[in-house]
Motif scaffolding. Structure first.
Motif, PDB file in Angstrom:
ATOM      1  N   UNK A 199       0.816  -1.216   0.000  1.00 21.99           N
ATOM      2  CA  UNK A 199       0.000   0.000   0.000  1.00 21.99           C
ATOM      3  C   UNK A 199       0.851   1.267   0.000  1.00 21.99           C
ATOM      4  N   UNK A 200       2.189   1.122   0.196  1.00 18.83           N
ATOM      5  CA  UNK A 200       3.045   2.299   0.210  1.00 18.83           C
ATOM      6  C   UNK A 200       2.859   3.109   1.475  1.00 18.83           C
ATOM      7  N   UNK A 201       3.697   4.099   1.659  1.00 20.10           N
ATOM      8  CA  UNK A 201       3.652   4.913   2.870  1.00 20.10           C
ATOM      9  C   UNK A 201       4.240   6.289   2.579  1.00 20.10           C
ATOM     10  N   UNK A 202       3.508   7.322   2.954  1.00 17.12           N
ATOM     11  CA  UNK A 202       3.989   8.688   2.724  1.00 17.12           C
ATOM     12  C   UNK A 202       5.261   8.976   3.515  1.00 17.12           C
ATOM     13  N   UNK A 203       5.471   8.220   4.597  1.00 15.38           N
ATOM     14  CA  UNK A 203       6.646   8.433   5.440  1.00 15.38           C
ATOM     15  C   UNK A 203       7.827   7.526   5.074  1.00 15.38           C
ATOM     16  N   UNK A 204       7.675   6.736   4.037  1.00 12.70           N
ATOM     17  CA  UNK A 204       8.750   5.824   3.663  1.00 12.70           C
ATOM     18  C   UNK A 204       9.973   6.605   3.191  1.00 12.70           C
ATOM     19  N   UNK A 205      11.127   5.983   3.310  1.00 13.08           N
ATOM     20  CA  UNK A 205      12.369   6.597   2.858  1.00 13.08           C
ATOM     21  C   UNK A 205      12.924   5.789   1.689  1.00 13.08           C
ATOM     22  N   UNK A 206      12.997   6.426   0.518  1.00  6.69           N
ATOM     23  CA  UNK A 206      13.596   5.769  -0.640  1.00  6.69           C
ATOM     24  C   UNK A 206      15.109   5.856  -0.500  1.00  6.69           C
ATOM     25  N   UNK A 207      15.754   4.703  -0.400  1.00  9.06           N
ATOM     26  CA  UNK A 207      17.197   4.658  -0.166  1.00  9.06           C
ATOM     27  C   UNK A 207      17.990   4.654  -1.474  1.00  9.06           C
ATOM     28  N   UNK A 208      17.529   3.858  -2.434  1.00  7.26           N
ATOM     29  CA  UNK A 208      18.218   3.754  -3.724  1.00  7.26           C
ATOM     30  C   UNK A 208      17.184   3.554  -4.822  1.00  7.26           C
ATOM     31  N   UNK A 209      17.474   4.130  -5.989  1.00  7.33           N
ATOM     32  CA  UNK A 209      16.556   3.997  -7.117  1.00  7.33           C
ATOM     33  C   UNK A 209      17.362   4.090  -8.405  1.00  7.33           C
ATOM     34  N   UNK A 210      17.413   2.962  -9.125  1.00 10.95           N
ATOM     35  CA  UNK A 210      18.234   2.897 -10.330  1.00 10.95           C
ATOM     36  C   UNK A 210      17.420   2.322 -11.489  1.00 10.95           C
ATOM     37  N   UNK A 211      17.744   2.771 -12.691  1.00 13.48           N
ATOM     38  CA  UNK A 211      17.105   2.254 -13.902  1.00 13.48           C
ATOM     39  C   UNK A 211      18.186   1.779 -14.860  1.00 13.48           C
ATOM     40  N   UNK A 212      17.837   0.760 -15.664  1.00 12.70           N
ATOM     41  CA  UNK A 212      18.799   0.153 -16.586  1.00 12.70           C
ATOM     42  C   UNK A 212      18.111  -0.185 -17.896  1.00 12.70           C
ATOM     43  N   UNK A 213      18.929  -0.299 -18.953  1.00 10.79           N
ATOM     44  CA  UNK A 213      18.432  -0.744 -20.241  1.00 10.79           C
ATOM     45  C   UNK A 213      19.311  -1.893 -20.721  1.00 10.79           C
ATOM     46  N   UNK A 214      18.677  -2.921 -21.293  1.00 16.17           N
ATOM     47  CA  UNK A 214      19.406  -4.060 -21.831  1.00 16.17           C
ATOM     48  C   UNK A 214      19.789  -3.774 -23.283  1.00 16.17           C
ATOM     49  N   UNK A 215      20.634  -4.627 -23.853  1.00 16.51           N
ATOM     50  CA  UNK A 215      21.082  -4.422 -25.241  1.00 16.51           C
ATOM     51  C   UNK A 215      19.934  -4.444 -26.239  1.00 16.51           C
TER      52      UNK A 215
END
Length: 258
Positions: A15-31
């Motif tokens: 359900x997610x949380x407005x008080x949550x702390x996002x520690x890391x967020x990464x995006x990638x693309x494959x060949x």
């Protein structure tokens, strides 16, 4: 004299949380152009919802499952209230009507959310199979007790399409940092886990799944939905050389919750 069957009567939902702390967020693309995003957060929220309805007394708190009344003559499981005399916790009679409710509770833990930008991510059976393959592989690669990590699917809209994100989380309230180890800036741990997940599912000879690959005691109610071929067919698109991209590039697909 036989042991009664045990039925799992609850489901977990992110359900997610407005008080949550996002520690890391990464995006990638494959060949081949397939993209994915990994996000890890702490103090995030999930809800455990009991599948059975309960009739609860708003006065004294007495409660009983609708299943307890199924064999009673004239009982309708759709009725909103139930007239039934009962005993309060203080040993007194109570005649207040019972009101139908869903019982649930919220807990906070460490969470990893995986979003894959492919039409296959809109297929529930595919994503359930992928999720359990990743859980088995994560447990093996990271040497984590399998019962300490769980997963669920979370519906989101990406690029104007409804898809399922995979949510992996620590089974202990408060979190233990287990699933967060999957998310690294170079994607190396993710690649190791995907490689192991492919080996687990592709190396089995069952049809469509078994206890050696995707099935376990806790997911028995969806055993008929799990297919090891779905899992490795999907994950093979996300194994190999990957290149980091910005989260903005990934989120141009208008990612949001539903």
């Amino acid at each position: 004299m036989r042991k009664p069957d045990k039925a799992f009567r609850s489901d977990d939902f992110y359900i997610g949380d407005a008080q949550r702390q996002v520690m890391q967020k990464y995006a990638f693309v494959m060949k081949d152009g397939n993209r994915f995003q990994m996000e890890t957060s702490i103090n995030d929220s999930l809800m455990v919802v009991c599948n059975d309805d309960f009739y609860v007394c708003p006065h004294c708190g007495y409660a009983e499952s609708t299943m307890e009344n199924m064999e009673v003559a004239g009982f309708n499981s759709h009725q909103k209230t139930l007239e039934k005399k009962h005993i309060t916790p203080w040993g007194k009679n109570c005649e207040v009507k019972l009101v139908k409710n869903k019982l649930c509770h919220v807990f906070k833990t460490d969470v990893v959310r995986l979003v894959f930008s492919t039409p296959q991510a809109g297929n529930q059976e595919v994503m359930l199979s992928v999720m359990y393959a990743l859980l088995e592989a994560l447990s093996s690669v990271m040497d984590i007790e399998r019962n300490d990590i769980k997963g669920c699917l979370h519906k989101i809209v990406y690029d104007n399409k409804l898809i399922y994100a995979i949510v992996l989380y620590d089974a202990v309230a408060g979190g233990a940092g287990h699933v967060r180890r999957l998310v690294t800036e170079d994607g190396r741990c993710f690649r190791q886990v995907v490689e192991k997940a492919i080996a687990i599912t592709k190396g089995c000879n069952c049809s469509p799944s078994c206890y050696s690959c995707l099935r376990n005691y806790y997911n028995q109610k969806i055993h008929d939905l799990l297919n090891r071929k779905y899992a490795y067919d999907f994950l093979e698109n996300y194994y190999g050389e990957l290149e980091p991209i910005t989260n903005e590039e990934f989120e141009n697909g208008e990612l949001y919750n539903v």
